[in-house]
Structure formats: C-alpha cells, structure tokens
Design an enzyme around this catalytic site. Sequence first.
Site, PDB file in Angstrom:
ATOM      1  CG  HIS A 189      40.262  37.457  36.844  1.00  0.00           C
ATOM      2  ND1 HIS A 189      39.309  36.753  36.188  1.00  0.00           N
ATOM      3  CD2 HIS A 189      40.539  36.760  37.973  1.00  0.00           C
ATOM      4  CE1 HIS A 189      39.001  35.675  36.889  1.00  0.00           C
ATOM      5  NE2 HIS A 189      39.733  35.648  37.984  1.00  0.00           N
ATOM      6  CG  HIS A 251      40.700  32.549  33.380  1.00  0.00           C
ATOM      7  ND1 HIS A 251      40.724  33.868  33.002  1.00  0.00           N
ATOM      8  CD2 HIS A 251      39.510  32.372  34.000  1.00  0.00           C
ATOM      9  CE1 HIS A 251      39.601  34.462  33.384  1.00  0.00           C
ATOM     10  NE2 HIS A 251      38.851  33.570  33.986  1.00  0.00           N
ATOM     11  CE  LYS A 351      32.051  27.807  37.568  1.00  0.00           C
ATOM     12  NZ  LYS A 351      32.963  28.729  38.261  1.00  0.00           N
TER      13      LYS A 351
HETATM   14  C1  BG6 Z   1      35.820  33.678  35.959  1.00  0.00           C
HETATM   15  C2  BG6 Z   1      34.890  32.576  35.593  1.00  0.00           C
HETATM   16  O1  BG6 Z   1      36.402  34.237  34.814  1.00  0.00           O
HETATM   17  O2  BG6 Z   1      36.846  33.170  36.818  1.00  0.00           O
HETATM   18  C3  BG6 Z   1      34.268  31.967  36.832  1.00  0.00           C
HETATM   19  O3  BG6 Z   1      33.865  33.068  34.742  1.00  0.00           O
HETATM   20  C4  BG6 Z   1      35.348  31.527  37.792  1.00  0.00           C
HETATM   21  O4  BG6 Z   1      33.427  30.875  36.501  1.00  0.00           O
HETATM   22  C5  BG6 Z   1      36.355  32.636  38.042  1.00  0.00           C
HETATM   23  O5  BG6 Z   1      34.721  31.164  39.008  1.00  0.00           O
HETATM   24  C6  BG6 Z   1      37.549  32.115  38.827  1.00  0.00           C
HETATM   25  O6  BG6 Z   1      38.402  33.167  39.149  1.00  0.00           O
HETATM   26  P1  BG6 Z   1      39.279  33.146  40.480  1.00  0.00           P
HETATM   27  O7  BG6 Z   1      40.089  34.371  40.416  1.00  0.00           O
HETATM   28  O8  BG6 Z   1      38.300  33.105  41.601  1.00  0.00           O
HETATM   29  O9  BG6 Z   1      40.097  31.896  40.412  1.00  0.00           O
END
Ligand code: BG6
Length: 498
Positions: A189, A251, A351
Amino acid sequence: MEEALTTQCLGEPTEPTNIVIFGAGGDLTKRKLIPALVKMLRCGLLHPESKIIGVLKGRTNEVWLNSLRQGLADYSADTEMNDQQWAEFSFRLKMIDGDLQDEQTYTDLATSLELLDGHINAMFYCAVPPDWYTTVAAGLHKHGLDNESNGFRRVVIEKPFGMDLDSARQLNHDLQALLNESQIYRIDHYLGKESVQNLLVYRFANSILEPLWNRNFIDHIQISAAEEIGIEYRANYYEKSGALRDMIQSHLMQVMTLVAMEPPVEFTADAVRDEKIKVLRAVRHLEPEQVKLQTVAAQYSSGDSDNEKVTAYVAEEGVSPDSVTETFSGVRFYIDNWRWQGVPFILWTGKRLPKRVSEIVIRFRKLPFNLFDTHATPPIANSLVFRLHPDEGIFLRMNAKMPGLTTDTQRMVMRAPYSEDGMDVSDAYEVLIHDVLMGDATLFSRADEVEESWSIIEPILNGWKDRLSVERYRSGTWDIPGMDALFADCVGGWHKPG
Ligand code: BG6
C-alpha cells in the site's frame, strides 16, 4: 450519494466488475477496502453496476453489513452514511458464508459472479492471513474462476509476501503454478500513496533534479516511517514479523527502489519494474560481521504516547514476556552502481515513537567552504525532504541571510505542499484497487522483486536469529540506542522528524 470531490475524479472509469473479498469479516475490509470502494463509487471510478461479494465465515449477513457500516463511520471521516446513502451503496453487497478450504464456497462463488455488461470480470482480493493465499488461489483455479475467457480475473495478494527468502520463493512457485503472473497483484500500500507516486513525477518530470541525483552531490538518503501507535491487536503476527520484515523489507525498500532507479524507457509496468529490480540487484548484501555495525534493532518499553501512559511491548496482550522482537529497526544499505556507489541509504522505522511521520530525506554534501559569519547559525547541508505522511509535499532546506546588517545565515524551508488549494489526496487503497481494475501493475511488486528484496534482508535475519536480548527505548521518545552510530559519518547525522 453525496457530491463527489472533483479532484478525486481524476482517473479513468473502470469496467463493471465482481469485487470478491476473501476475509471480508476482517479489519482490512472494514478499515480500508470498503471505504476505498465507497469513495471510488462516489467519484465515478468504480462502475455503478459493480458488485461486491464478501467471503467470510460465521456471521449473519446483517451482522456483517452492520460492521461494514460501522467501519465507515469509525475509520473514514468522509464516508459516514445516512440510511438512504447506505441503502444505495449496500444493495450491491453480497455475502458468502463459507470456509476457504470448502469446495462449496467456490461453487457458491461461481454462481454469484454476475455477467455485467457482457463480461464476467472479477477481482479477487485476498484479505486473509498469508497461510491462506495458496488455498484461495487453488480454490479459484480448481473451479475455473481464474479463467479469463469471458472477462479479466485478477488476484490481489496482501503483504506479508513470505516471511523469508525460502517462503517467498515457495509462495511465488505455488501461485505461479495456479495463476499467470499477469493475474497476480502483490499489493504494497505504500506504493499507492500519492506522495510516493509523486516522487516519480518529481524525479522524471523536472530536469533540475537529475543532475544532482547521484553520488557527486548527495551525502546520504534516509527513508523512514515513524509511528506513534504500538502493535495494537496484532501480537500474533508481529511477534513473528518484527519491524524489519513488517516495514523495511516491503514498504521502505520499495520506496528505496523508486528513489534510486534509473529513468525507465516508458511508463509501463514492466519498464518501471525492470528498473526497480536493477536497484535491488545492486544492493550490497551485508556480511555477517557487518550486521552489527549496519543495523539497529530495538524494542519499546513503557512510556508516554499522546499524553497517555503506554505499556512496554512485552506487556502487550499476546506478546511473550521475554520476547526479543524488534519494534524499531534501522539498516544502512549501499547500492553498488555508478550512480550510488558509497552513498548510504538508511532505512528506519519504529512504533511508539513521538509522532507519525514518514519521509524521504535527501541530504546533500556539506559546503566545501563557508564564506559567511557563523556565530549565529552555521549553514547546514541542504536537504530535500519528500514527506509521505502527514502533510504530503516537498520541502527544501536552505540557508538564507538573516535580516539585518550582518551576513549571518539562518535556515529556511521552501515548502511545496502536495495538497494545496484544498486538493484531496486519495487513499492508497483507492489508487491501488483502481489500478487492479484497470490492469495496471506498475505499482505492484513482481515475483523477482519480492525474492530479491528478501535475499537482501536474509543476512540480517540470519545475523539476528539467535539473539538473546534486544535494546530497549522508552515509548514516546527518540532515544533509540545505536541510531546515532548508524549515522556516524553522515552529514548532519540522524534526521529525527521535526
Ligand atoms: C502495515 C504494517 O503494512 O503498514 C503496519 O503492517 C504499519 O505495522 C502500517 O502500521 C503503516 O502504514 P501507514 O499507511 O499507516 O503508514
């Protein structure tokens, strides 16, 4: 339905499609997928004749629908609906109560897929735990639901795609035995974030950046995702994953490929992905003795977050009290090619940090010589910051003259916020679902990319495998042991998001 926001309407309309969500009772569906579909429908990007079929187990249709509606109210500020709006949306929702291993589920699904505008197009979204991806693909294949003779059939696979190199290879092998690679959409994503795509436009639609975009001008690059939240309700997954797998392998490494890649020959899925894979192939694999020097792993202890007391990771529900899983991870990579030789790419994520910020910081080399008075604020090395979240945009940190009768310098920031003039920034899931429906795989990982990124992570996982302890940091602080050392020779050191 409410009036659409004009800016969200940019994008081609899609063909009427059966949108099938496996795991439709889960969190991803109500937090992300349904809100994205509602918004796409409102702005004409989802064909109004499209159907949404949720496959789940053990709920009545009514309970399921109520939970989706509640999800819209809870997680998506602009999609809360009144009764009439909900009725207009929900008539296209259908539930199949079925087990993923049960043949009957796929038989029911086959009869539920509708002929829409002469075709039976279908997107199958696997919003299920990773152990089930192959089961779903096998069920689809066995019942001929992947057959594209009368419409497209595309399967979306969520992350994590494997937990290490072997499992990622195995998963690719199993999926490719059932589906064509062109039908598999491995979703990340982060690549759907507007600001990540914008990075490509900034890089390749502006000629001023290209001459500077290399080892001659850039000292180092930081790609980061800081989060305020803890692991929430996900101990089961996170205990096995940790920050390195959860955020860096997927990511942040994907973002790194976009920062570092050469201009593709055309803007097509394979041309872009061909360049991304070249970056991954050039990433230097860490030798065992380098793992300690070039990586950071730490775990949050108790502290304060958003003015509230929060518990330590090891006190979270479902976490083993002697867990050594890292909730913060940093890695210094090098890319051995002509453009990037010697430039550290430092990826970090954590985190329970003081704020939620995700950004790319391009730090330029330091001034060769300072001509001006430095007793006020010495000039800094320039940084170009791509803010992915929040306040998406680009910021250039420069030095300027302090007003007055001296030549003292001060720092200034040139800001180019992405969402100027009330522009609405689409959610990543809207962008990516739209891409799947359009058959555009540019922002999805190809099989070779996923395996290559795991092969880079593998030496780190091996180096960390038998660790008996992990460093700790207090929740709500930037006091991460080892981070300053990771940036020891970098101009300006560690950039903590301000
Ligand atoms: C997810 C992770 O893919 O992405 C999570 O598994 C994380 O741990 C999240 O919190 C973060 O995504 P975004 O879009 O909130 O930065």
